[in-house]
Design an enzyme around this catalytic site. Structure first.
Site, PDB file in Angstrom:
ATOM      1  N   THR A  87       0.892  -0.949   0.099  1.00 57.29           N
ATOM      2  CA  THR A  87       0.090   0.082   0.109  1.00 57.29           C
ATOM      3  C   THR A  87       0.849   1.477   0.001  1.00 57.29           C
ATOM      4  O   THR A  87       1.963   1.040   0.580  1.00 57.29           O
ATOM      5  CB  THR A  87      -0.858   0.004   1.306  1.00 57.29           C
ATOM      6  N   ASN A  88       0.346   2.403  -0.620  1.00 56.33           N
ATOM      7  CA  ASN A  88       1.093   3.769  -0.380  1.00 56.33           C
ATOM      8  C   ASN A  88       0.117   4.499   0.609  1.00 56.33           C
ATOM      9  O   ASN A  88       0.560   5.511   0.685  1.00 56.33           O
ATOM     10  CB  ASN A  88       1.039   4.240  -1.942  1.00 56.33           C
ATOM     11  N   LYS A  94      -3.450   3.451   6.230  1.00 53.92           N
ATOM     12  CA  LYS A  94      -3.936   2.011   6.322  1.00 53.92           C
ATOM     13  C   LYS A  94      -2.465   1.162   6.977  1.00 53.92           C
ATOM     14  O   LYS A  94      -2.716   0.186   7.744  1.00 53.92           O
ATOM     15  CB  LYS A  94      -3.869   1.226   4.775  1.00 53.92           C
ATOM     16  N   ASP A 154      -7.564  -6.803  -0.895  1.00 48.83           N
ATOM     17  CA  ASP A 154      -8.418  -6.094  -1.750  1.00 48.83           C
ATOM     18  C   ASP A 154      -9.773  -6.322  -1.080  1.00 48.83           C
ATOM     19  O   ASP A 154      -9.773  -7.223  -0.525  1.00 48.83           O
ATOM     20  CB  ASP A 154      -8.354  -6.867  -3.017  1.00 48.83           C
ATOM     21  N   THR A 155     -10.628  -5.160  -1.291  1.00 50.30           N
ATOM     22  CA  THR A 155     -11.722  -5.089  -0.534  1.00 50.30           C
ATOM     23  C   THR A 155     -13.071  -4.927  -1.444  1.00 50.30           C
ATOM     24  O   THR A 155     -12.761  -4.200  -2.565  1.00 50.30           O
ATOM     25  CB  THR A 155     -11.780  -4.132   0.468  1.00 50.30           C
ATOM     26  N   ASP A 213     -19.309   4.084   3.253  1.00 51.50           N
ATOM     27  CA  ASP A 213     -19.498   4.323   4.477  1.00 51.50           C
ATOM     28  C   ASP A 213     -20.822   5.031   4.882  1.00 51.50           C
ATOM     29  O   ASP A 213     -21.445   4.502   5.777  1.00 51.50           O
ATOM     30  CB  ASP A 213     -18.144   4.896   5.221  1.00 51.50           C
ATOM     31  N   ARG A 215     -11.586  -5.028   7.224  1.00 49.94           N
ATOM     32  CA  ARG A 215     -10.022  -4.894   7.233  1.00 49.94           C
ATOM     33  C   ARG A 215      -9.617  -5.541   8.314  1.00 49.94           C
ATOM     34  O   ARG A 215      -8.804  -6.235   8.458  1.00 49.94           O
ATOM     35  CB  ARG A 215      -9.766  -3.601   7.079  1.00 49.94           C
TER      36      ARG A 215
HETATM   37  P1  ITT Z   1      -5.702   0.728  -2.711  1.00 48.03           P
HETATM   38  O1  ITT Z   1      -5.703  -0.501  -3.196  1.00 48.03           O
HETATM   39  O2  ITT Z   1      -4.843   1.684  -3.069  1.00 48.03           O
HETATM   40  O3  ITT Z   1      -5.348   0.448  -1.019  1.00 48.03           O
HETATM   41  P2  ITT Z   1      -8.714   1.150  -2.937  1.00 48.03           P
HETATM   42  O4  ITT Z   1      -9.379   2.536  -2.725  1.00 48.03           O
HETATM   43  O5  ITT Z   1      -8.701   0.127  -3.906  1.00 48.03           O
HETATM   44  O6  ITT Z   1      -7.201   1.246  -2.325  1.00 48.03           O
HETATM   45  P3  ITT Z   1      -9.566  -1.234  -1.371  1.00 48.03           P
HETATM   46  O7  ITT Z   1      -9.057  -2.166  -2.718  1.00 48.03           O
HETATM   47  O8  ITT Z   1      -9.451  -1.523   0.091  1.00 48.03           O
HETATM   48  O9  ITT Z   1      -9.262   0.036  -1.683  1.00 48.03           O
HETATM   49  O10 ITT Z   1     -11.191  -1.021  -1.511  1.00 48.03           O
HETATM   50  C1  ITT Z   1     -12.012  -0.907  -2.943  1.00 48.03           C
HETATM   51  C2  ITT Z   1     -12.888   0.009  -2.640  1.00 48.03           C
HETATM   52  O11 ITT Z   1     -13.909  -0.437  -2.001  1.00 48.03           O
HETATM   53  C3  ITT Z   1     -12.802   1.362  -2.171  1.00 48.03           C
HETATM   54  O12 ITT Z   1     -12.378   2.347  -3.358  1.00 48.03           O
HETATM   55  C4  ITT Z   1     -14.188   1.712  -1.594  1.00 48.03           C
HETATM   56  O13 ITT Z   1     -14.958   2.182  -2.683  1.00 48.03           O
HETATM   57  C5  ITT Z   1     -14.679   0.462  -0.986  1.00 48.03           C
HETATM   58  N1  ITT Z   1     -14.179   0.292   0.303  1.00 48.03           N
HETATM   59  C6  ITT Z   1     -13.118  -0.454   0.795  1.00 48.03           C
HETATM   60  N2  ITT Z   1     -13.100  -0.236   2.108  1.00 48.03           N
HETATM   61  C7  ITT Z   1     -14.198   0.353   2.289  1.00 48.03           C
HETATM   62  C8  ITT Z   1     -14.520   0.880   3.993  1.00 48.03           C
HETATM   63  O14 ITT Z   1     -13.882   0.389   5.070  1.00 48.03           O
HETATM   64  N3  ITT Z   1     -15.713   1.613   3.848  1.00 48.03           N
HETATM   65  C9  ITT Z   1     -16.169   2.077   2.748  1.00 48.03           C
HETATM   66  N4  ITT Z   1     -16.134   1.553   1.633  1.00 48.03           N
HETATM   67  C10 ITT Z   1     -15.054   0.957   1.301  1.00 48.03           C
END
Ligand code: ITT
Length: 196
Positions: free
Chosen positions: A12-13, A17, A73-74, A156, A182
């Protein structure tokens, strides 16, 4: 940080996080960011599942640096939309759009839909000594039909976790971090690493 802390790269950058995860892992581990290992190029992330993306990012780093590393990844998975936006959560409303646009699109898709069940799911891929391990964290909740709260990010303001009357955007960050997808995934990662 103790002298014998084990070094681990976190893909991550985002310094926020990094701090959050360092806090959960404690001082037996020293987390390094991509900047710390001078990896400045964009890491490919072009698969259709969270698992594959997390593994892709982690292997990319491992193959470049040969240091133990992990990537996350989320996605937000909505039942009535067959799990969408899922792996495409960040760019649901299209490239160059922001969280507000994503929320607007999601609420439009769910207009008149009774089943509001959804979950945030985080997958972490860890590579140690050339072996891969996956960890998952889930928080179940409901998509409410209007935005509530100013804090947090992403979806959120419209996500209300089960057992709470507040959205993630209305919760103090500490409270969100106690129950978040997370944090749950990172706790599984921490349990695994502590046993190593
Ligand atoms: P990095 O990969 O650079 O870390 P990202 O924005 O892609 O950043 P994630 O893969 O963690 O971050 O999440 C993908 C998307 O899911 C993110 O852009 C949000 O729209 C949503 N998301 C992830 N975690 C969230 C949270 O805790 N609350 C709300 N939305 C979230």
């Amino acid at each position: 940080m103790s002298k014998s802390a084990r070094e681990l790269v976190f893909a991550t950058n985002n310094p926020h996080k990094l701090l959050e995860v360092q806090h959960i892992l404690g001082e037996s581990f020293k987390l390094l960011s991509l900047q710390d290992i001078n990896l400045t190029e964009e890491i490919p992330e072009d698969h259709d599942t969270l698992e594959k993306n997390a593994l892709q990012k982690a292997w990319y780093i491992y193959n470049k640096s040969a240091v133990s590393c992990f990537a996350d990844d989320t996605g937000l998975e909505v039942d009535a939309l067959d799990g969408k936006p899922g792996v495409y959560s960040a760019r649901y409303a299209g490239e160059g759009k922001n969280s507000k646009d994503n929320i607007k699109k999601l609420l439009k898709e769910l207009q008149g839909v009774k089943n509001r069940k959804a979950r945030f799911r985080t997958v972490i891929a860890l590579i140690v000594d050339g072996n891969e391990h996956l960890f998952e964290g889930i928080v179940n909740g409901l998509i409410i039909d209007y935005e509530r709260g100013e804090d947090g990010f992403g979806y959120d303001p419209i996500f209300q976790p089960d057992g709470f009357s507040l959205t993630f955007a209305q919760m103090p960050l500490d409270q969100k971090n106690d129950i978040s997808h997370r944090a749950r995934a990172v706790n599984h990662l921490a349990d695994f690493l502590m046993k190593q």
